[in-house]
Design a protein around this motif. Structure first.
Motif, short mmCIF file in Angstrom:
data_model
loop_
_atom_site.label_atom_id
_atom_site.label_comp_id
_atom_site.label_asym_id
_atom_site.label_seq_id
_atom_site.Cartn_x
_atom_site.Cartn_y
_atom_site.Cartn_z
N LYS A 160 0.83 -1.06 -0.07
CA LYS A 160 0.09 -0.09 -0.05
C LYS A 160 0.88 1.38 -0.09
N ASP A 161 2.03 1.03 0.18
CA ASP A 161 2.98 2.29 -0.04
C ASP A 161 2.75 3.34 1.00
N TYR A 162 2.40 2.81 2.21
CA TYR A 162 2.35 4.05 3.47
C TYR A 162 3.72 4.53 3.72
N THR A 163 3.76 5.52 4.42
CA THR A 163 4.70 6.22 5.21
C THR A 163 5.24 5.22 6.12
N LYS A 164 6.55 5.35 6.64
CA LYS A 164 6.84 4.37 7.58
C LYS A 164 5.97 4.15 8.72
N ASP A 165 5.60 5.36 9.36
CA ASP A 165 4.95 5.57 10.54
C ASP A 165 3.59 5.01 10.63
N VAL A 166 3.05 5.04 9.43
CA VAL A 166 1.48 4.70 9.16
C VAL A 166 1.69 3.09 9.06
N ALA A 167 2.75 2.48 8.30
CA ALA A 167 3.03 1.08 8.12
C ALA A 167 3.16 0.62 9.23
N ARG A 168 4.11 0.94 10.16
CA ARG A 168 4.52 0.12 11.40
C ARG A 168 3.21 0.26 12.39
N VAL A 169 2.58 1.23 12.51
CA VAL A 169 1.56 1.37 13.69
C VAL A 169 0.19 0.51 13.20
N THR A 170 0.05 0.70 11.80
CA THR A 170 -1.17 0.07 11.34
C THR A 170 -0.81 -1.65 11.22
#
Length: 234
Positions: A145-155
């Protein structure tokens, strides 16, 4: 205190601190592994959520709750005394996701597969209930989904903690099998895992920029895929 469990807790905590999802202990029965590792995994995820809760993709998380949790509970109940080996298939899929970073042809294939997202969420729950490998599929989907790293990790962290809570509840209700680990020893593992997270987060995670994070994430998926295949075939 078991040295191999402690070392695995340390490695798991480092991996989970960076990506939001951890790995299994090696050499123990499947259900026993979950009983030892799940509380540590939840503790690390809660620390991640506390730090970046505003970045959670709640649309993604709602699908986890509605589509992934029910099959986790059902299939974990069915497999409490049987281990189903699907490591080769999951390993190949992770390698394919990792190659997406380097191949437009692979990207088109993955994009076509990910169009069936509801089916993917359900499949993720079935796989996680059967083998605890749904976390691999979770990280693969988040990477796609190409999230930013903070969005990726916390999701990933929020979803993975929910996976773990469902597993703990199912095991508590339906399984009596567990490694004989004293309460105090479990507490030590929990504290060690939490401290490793705090150190890794401050000294490593915060130093990784977005571009590097995507490459490292792809490398993590590739290594995880190869390890799964080797374990499955050995």
């Amino acid at each position: 205190m078991s040295v191999d469990i402690l070392l695995t807790v340390i490695v798991t905590a480092i991996v989970q601190s960076i990506f939001g999802a951890g790995v299994l202990l090696l050499g123990y029965e499947f259900v026993d592994v979950l009983i030892v590792l799940l509380p540590i995994s939840i503790a690390i995820n809660l620390l991640q959520i506390a730090k970046h809760h505003a970045h959670i993709d709640f649309s993604f998380y709602r699908r986890v709750l509605l589509l992934t949790l029910p099959p986790i509970g059902l299939f974990l109940f069915l497999v409490t005394h049987t281990r189903i080996n699907i490591g080769v298939l999951i390993g190949l899929f992770l390698l394919l996701i990792a190659l997406k970073e380097f191949s437009p042809a692979v990207t088109r294939i993955i994009d076509a597969l990910m169009k069936y997202e509801k089916a993917y969420f359900v499949t993720m729950g079935i796989v996680h209930g059967l083998s605890n490998l749904g976390g691999s599929l979770l990280t693969a989907l988040v990477h796609h989904k190409d999230y930013t790293k903070d969005v990726a990790r916390v999701t990933v962290a929020a979803s993975y903690a929910t996976f773990a809570a469902a597993q703990i509840l199912t095991l508590w209700l339906f399984s009596r099998s567990q490694i004989d680990v004293p309460f105090a020893e479990n507490g030590i593992y929990l504290v060690v895992g939490s401290l490793i997270f705090l150190l890794t987060d401050e000294m490593l995670y915060t130093q990784i920029d977005q571009a590097k994070y995507r490459r490292i994430f792809a490398g993590f998926l590739a290594v995880a895929g190869m390890v799964l295949m080797i374990r499955a075939l050995s």
